[in-house]
Motif scaffolding. Sequence first.
Motif, PDB file in Angstrom:
ATOM      1  N   CYS A   1       6.330  -0.025  10.403  1.00 21.10           N
ATOM      2  CA  CYS A   1       5.226   0.264   9.471  1.00 21.10           C
ATOM      3  C   CYS A   1       5.762   0.587   8.083  1.00 21.10           C
ATOM      4  CB  CYS A   1       4.374   1.420   9.989  1.00 21.10           C
ATOM      5  SG  CYS A   1       3.372   1.019  11.425  1.00 21.10           S
ATOM      6  N   LYS A   2       6.866   1.331   8.040  1.00 24.28           N
ATOM      7  CA  LYS A   2       7.474   1.650   6.746  1.00 24.28           C
ATOM      8  C   LYS A   2       7.987   0.397   6.055  1.00 24.28           C
ATOM      9  CE  LYS A   2       8.937   6.355   7.767  1.00 24.28           C
ATOM     10  NZ  LYS A   2      10.090   7.255   7.964  1.00 24.28           N
ATOM     11  N   ILE A   3       8.563  -0.504   6.819  1.00 22.75           N
ATOM     12  CA  ILE A   3       9.068  -1.748   6.244  1.00 22.75           C
ATOM     13  C   ILE A   3       7.905  -2.591   5.726  1.00 22.75           C
ATOM     14  CG2 ILE A   3      10.190  -3.947   6.792  1.00 22.75           C
ATOM     15  CD1 ILE A   3      11.906  -2.360   8.830  1.00 22.75           C
ATOM     16  N   ILE A   4       6.855  -2.710   6.528  1.00 22.25           N
ATOM     17  CA  ILE A   4       5.731  -3.576   6.177  1.00 22.25           C
ATOM     18  C   ILE A   4       4.991  -3.052   4.955  1.00 22.25           C
ATOM     19  CG2 ILE A   4       3.478  -4.412   6.959  1.00 22.25           C
ATOM     20  CD1 ILE A   4       4.704  -4.513   9.801  1.00 22.25           C
ATOM     21  N   LEU A   5       4.704  -1.753   4.938  1.00 24.33           N
ATOM     22  CA  LEU A   5       3.895  -1.197   3.847  1.00 24.33           C
ATOM     23  C   LEU A   5       4.721  -0.810   2.627  1.00 24.33           C
ATOM     24  CD1 LEU A   5       1.382   0.985   5.865  1.00 24.33           C
ATOM     25  CD2 LEU A   5       0.986  -1.226   4.798  1.00 24.33           C
ATOM     26  N   GLY A   6       5.983  -0.555   2.814  1.00 23.26           N
ATOM     27  CA  GLY A   6       6.837  -0.202   1.680  1.00 23.26           C
ATOM     28  C   GLY A   6       6.389   1.093   1.022  1.00 23.26           C
ATOM     29  N   GLY A   7       6.119   1.054  -0.277  1.00 26.10           N
ATOM     30  CA  GLY A   7       5.725   2.238  -1.034  1.00 26.10           C
ATOM     31  C   GLY A   7       4.323   2.737  -0.706  1.00 26.10           C
ATOM     32  N   ARG A   8       3.512   1.921  -0.059  1.00 29.53           N
ATOM     33  CA  ARG A   8       2.148   2.341   0.292  1.00 29.53           C
ATOM     34  C   ARG A   8       2.104   3.149   1.585  1.00 29.53           C
ATOM     35  NH1 ARG A   8      -0.827  -3.091   0.719  1.00 29.53           N
ATOM     36  NH2 ARG A   8       1.126  -3.520   1.746  1.00 29.53           N
ATOM     37  N   TYR A   9       3.243   3.363   2.221  1.00 35.17           N
ATOM     38  CA  TYR A   9       3.303   4.120   3.469  1.00 35.17           C
ATOM     39  C   TYR A   9       3.144   5.606   3.167  1.00 35.17           C
ATOM     40  CZ  TYR A   9       5.102   6.012   7.853  1.00 35.17           C
ATOM     41  OH  TYR A   9       5.234   6.704   9.032  1.00 35.17           O
ATOM     42  N   SER A  10       2.153   6.244   3.804  1.00 35.68           N
ATOM     43  CA  SER A  10       1.977   7.686   3.621  1.00 35.68           C
ATOM     44  C   SER A  10       2.310   8.443   4.900  1.00 35.68           C
ATOM     45  CB  SER A  10       0.548   8.003   3.172  1.00 35.68           C
ATOM     46  OG  SER A  10      -0.374   7.542   4.148  1.00 35.68           O
ATOM     47  N   ASN A  11       1.688   8.081   6.013  1.00 38.94           N
ATOM     48  CA  ASN A  11       2.048   8.651   7.309  1.00 38.94           C
ATOM     49  C   ASN A  11       1.788   7.620   8.396  1.00 38.94           C
ATOM     50  OD1 ASN A  11      -0.693   8.719   7.921  1.00 38.94           O
ATOM     51  ND2 ASN A  11      -0.888  10.900   7.494  1.00 38.94           N
ATOM     52  N   TYR A  12       2.274   7.920   9.585  1.00 32.16           N
ATOM     53  CA  TYR A  12       2.256   6.943  10.668  1.00 32.16           C
ATOM     54  C   TYR A  12       0.835   6.608  11.130  1.00 32.16           C
ATOM     55  CZ  TYR A  12       3.363   4.865  15.196  1.00 32.16           C
ATOM     56  OH  TYR A  12       3.443   4.028  16.272  1.00 32.16           O
ATOM     57  N   ALA A  13      -0.014   7.611  11.269  1.00 33.97           N
ATOM     58  CA  ALA A  13      -1.382   7.366  11.747  1.00 33.97           C
ATOM     59  C   ALA A  13      -2.156   6.486  10.770  1.00 33.97           C
ATOM     60  CB  ALA A  13      -2.107   8.694  11.962  1.00 33.97           C
TER      61      ALA A  13
ATOM     62  N   ALA B   1       1.199  -8.039   3.925  1.00 35.95           N
ATOM     63  CA  ALA B   1       1.363  -7.070   5.012  1.00 35.95           C
ATOM     64  C   ALA B   1       0.733  -7.573   6.310  1.00 35.95           C
ATOM     65  CB  ALA B   1       0.747  -5.730   4.615  1.00 35.95           C
ATOM     66  N   VAL B   2      -0.330  -8.335   6.203  1.00 36.11           N
ATOM     67  CA  VAL B   2      -0.996  -8.857   7.405  1.00 36.11           C
ATOM     68  C   VAL B   2      -0.057  -9.810   8.151  1.00 36.11           C
ATOM     69  CG1 VAL B   2      -2.958 -10.210   8.223  1.00 36.11           C
ATOM     70  CG2 VAL B   2      -3.258  -8.615   6.333  1.00 36.11           C
ATOM     71  N   ASP B   3       0.635 -10.655   7.412  1.00 31.67           N
ATOM     72  CA  ASP B   3       1.563 -11.590   8.041  1.00 31.67           C
ATOM     73  C   ASP B   3       2.760 -10.864   8.643  1.00 31.67           C
ATOM     74  OD1 ASP B   3      -0.098 -13.633   7.297  1.00 31.67           O
ATOM     75  OD2 ASP B   3       1.096 -14.228   5.541  1.00 31.67           O
ATOM     76  N   LEU B   4       3.254  -9.845   7.940  1.00 31.97           N
ATOM     77  CA  LEU B   4       4.372  -9.073   8.482  1.00 31.97           C
ATOM     78  C   LEU B   4       3.963  -8.324   9.744  1.00 31.97           C
ATOM     79  CD1 LEU B   4       5.937  -7.693   5.179  1.00 31.97           C
ATOM     80  CD2 LEU B   4       6.880  -9.440   6.690  1.00 31.97           C
TER      81      LEU B   4
END
Length: 158
Positions: free
Chosen positions: A64-76, A22-25
Amino acid sequence: MTKQGSKRLFLLRRLKQFNLPAVDLAAVFTTYVRPVLEYAAPVWSPGLTNKQSSQLESIQRRACKIILGGRYSNYADACTQLGLQRLDTRREQLCLRFGRKLLNNTSLRGLLPQSRGQISNRHTRHCNELDTVRTRTERFRNSSIPYIVRLLNKDNKP
């Protein structure tokens, strides 16, 4: 601008398939996509409508949704997790940085009004603030120079 940013999100989707961290993305996003969204921001950002601002923000939200995938909860939370700032905050900082550069540049200093202390030759609480730009229309009030003057004056407050 939003169309070009959306096109560049395709690269993030493709790189995500190669299981990059995720850091590289996030680094790819900040170097490849975000500059398109912030190009010449001090000029056009004061005149953005809420709809246009949210459209720009939605591109970063999608990234952010693309980078985090399933770990995305909310934008903030995603922004803090990836070390990103909201785009409206970044645009304000870019305008403030541009205004400071205008103040320090002798050839372009004439674009901004004089400070109140230079006009009145008095040392008051507000002598370091720039004289406000008188505007008759809302369109001119939302243009770049009056906006930058307001930002610089707000930044000078103790």
